[in-house]
Scaffold this motif. Structure first.
Motif, mmCIF file in Angstrom:
data_model
loop_
_atom_site.group_PDB
_atom_site.id
_atom_site.type_symbol
_atom_site.label_atom_id
_atom_site.label_comp_id
_atom_site.label_asym_id
_atom_site.label_seq_id
_atom_site.Cartn_x
_atom_site.Cartn_y
_atom_site.Cartn_z
ATOM 1 N N UNK A 239 -66.709 14.052 -3.037
ATOM 2 C CA UNK A 239 -68.003 14.704 -2.823
ATOM 3 C C UNK A 239 -67.854 15.908 -1.889
ATOM 4 N N UNK A 240 -67.073 15.741 -0.812
ATOM 5 C CA UNK A 240 -66.841 16.846 0.118
ATOM 6 C C UNK A 240 -66.186 18.029 -0.594
ATOM 7 N N UNK A 312 -71.504 4.727 -3.148
ATOM 8 C CA UNK A 312 -70.699 5.957 -3.096
ATOM 9 C C UNK A 312 -70.171 6.398 -4.469
ATOM 10 N N UNK A 313 -69.621 5.457 -5.253
ATOM 11 C CA UNK A 313 -69.065 5.810 -6.567
ATOM 12 C C UNK A 313 -70.160 6.322 -7.493
ATOM 13 N N UNK A 317 -71.088 10.175 -9.341
ATOM 14 C CA UNK A 317 -71.200 10.186 -10.803
ATOM 15 C C UNK A 317 -72.544 10.784 -11.236
ATOM 16 N N UNK A 318 -73.616 10.393 -10.558
ATOM 17 C CA UNK A 318 -74.944 10.920 -10.888
ATOM 18 C C UNK A 318 -75.017 12.431 -10.667
ATOM 19 N N UNK A 323 -75.185 17.988 -12.678
ATOM 20 C CA UNK A 323 -74.645 19.355 -12.657
ATOM 21 C C UNK A 323 -74.069 19.804 -13.994
ATOM 22 N N UNK A 324 -73.610 18.839 -14.798
ATOM 23 C CA UNK A 324 -72.971 19.200 -16.064
ATOM 24 C C UNK A 324 -73.902 19.075 -17.281
ATOM 25 N N UNK A 325 -75.159 18.738 -17.016
ATOM 26 C CA UNK A 325 -76.117 18.615 -18.123
ATOM 27 C C UNK A 325 -76.523 20.006 -18.622
#
Length: 326
Positions: A239-240, A312-313, A317-318, A323-325
């Protein structure tokens, strides 16, 4: 480094040196070069090594005061002592009294330039800071090693090689050795060879994941995320790095808008020029507001994970799905 090279070439050495900086490979290379230049290889009587945080300044001073044994010089190497980060007694004052026969070399990962030891070495000796090398220097270095082995490679393929290895020279040397062994008997190294044997660094997996996100290739982005998880990479580090990549794309976009060219942007951001070129392409697909919102959402997601509001996982993923939608 040029001053250090002159010292070695002219056999005109300072009494004390500090080797520091991010590039561990160069620090180690010059550590060995200095030892070889200062003493004959078989002279173990006049060479001493101290290593680690438990090194006692008094023991170092006692040894420094011992005359060399049938030689002109005594060499003391000190590595990762923490003297330039933590409190160090006696040694800063001793720097002004080093005997003429002595050469003391400190090799440190972390230094505080405000420390008494740093200021003392700067005053009485030489500080050599080994910084990460820029892409042109790394390319020349790699091409030089390839040329010695009779190998040829295109500009595009050497850029591909460096995107996989990153800028750490130790890792580059290791990956190049694999590549040279794999292409033994051939004089041209291809992109296929690089893809076949070179290990992609974690940060470059992130780079590929960002590329998939910007191209709206959701499955590819998620597959890369699962690959990173299988490599035991913590979701919060992913994430960072994700937030960092969006922030860098935003910087490239803003600097381009201000009229900076790619070499100038590379210098200001610390990115490789060919990475800037790629980021410039991604920047065209977003507005500055969208990029800023992506960074902020990454920060908010981290806060939600730390307060137990999200897993966290799943949280990363969400974000990737969003972002890729299309």
């Amino acid at each position: 480094m040029k001053s250090l090279q002159e010292d070695i070439k002219n056999q005109d050495f300072k009494k004390v040196y500090l080797f520091c900086g991010e590039e561990a490979y160069l620090k180690q290379q010059y550590k060995h070069r200095m030892k070889a230049a200062l003493l004959p290889e078989d002279d173990s009587m006049n060479f001493s090594m101290f290593e680690g945080k438990k090194t006692e300044p008094k023991s170092v001073i006692d040894l420094a005061e011992t005359m060399p044994f049938f030689a002109d010089r005594r060499v003391i190497m000190l590595e990762d002592t923490g003297f330039f980060k933590n409190q160090c007694t006696d040694l800063p004052e001793y720097m002004a009294e080093l005997p003429d026969y002595l050469c003391m070399i400190f090799v440190e990962d972390e230094v505080d330039k405000r420390s008494r030891m740093f200021k003392a070495v700067k005053k009485y000796g030489r500080i050599v800071e080994f910084a990460k090398q820029d892409s042109q220097t790394l390319m020349r270095w790699v091409l030089g090693m390839m040329k010695r082995e009779g190998k040829k490679i295109t500009q595009g393929d050497i850029e591909l090689f460096l995107t996989k290895t990153g800028t750490d020279m130790g890792n580059i040397e290791k990956e190049l050795e694999k590549l040279l062994c794999y292409t033994m008997g051939r004089d041209v190294i291809t992109a296929g060879d690089i893809e076949a044997v070179c290990t992609t660094q974690i940060t470059n997996h992130i780079f590929d994941m960002i590329k998939a996100v910007t191209e709206k290739k959701q499955k590819r982005a998620l597959d890369l995320y699962y690959d990173l998880l299988s490599l035991k990479e913590p979701p919060m580090r992913i994430l960072f790095l994700l937030a960092r990549q969006f922030n860098l794309i935003m910087q490239v976009k803003e600097l381009s808008r201000e009229g900076y060219d790619q070499p100038a942007i590379a210098k200001r951001t610390g990115l490789q020029p060919f990475v800037v070129r790629n980021y410039a392409g991604y920047a065209h697909r977003y507005s500055t507001e969208e990029l800023r919102a992506a960074v902020e959402e990454c920060v908010q997601t981290e806060a939600k994970v730390k307060t137990g509001y999200m897993n966290d996982v799943m949280s990363v993923e969400l974000l990737l799905v969003k972002f890729s939608s299309s």
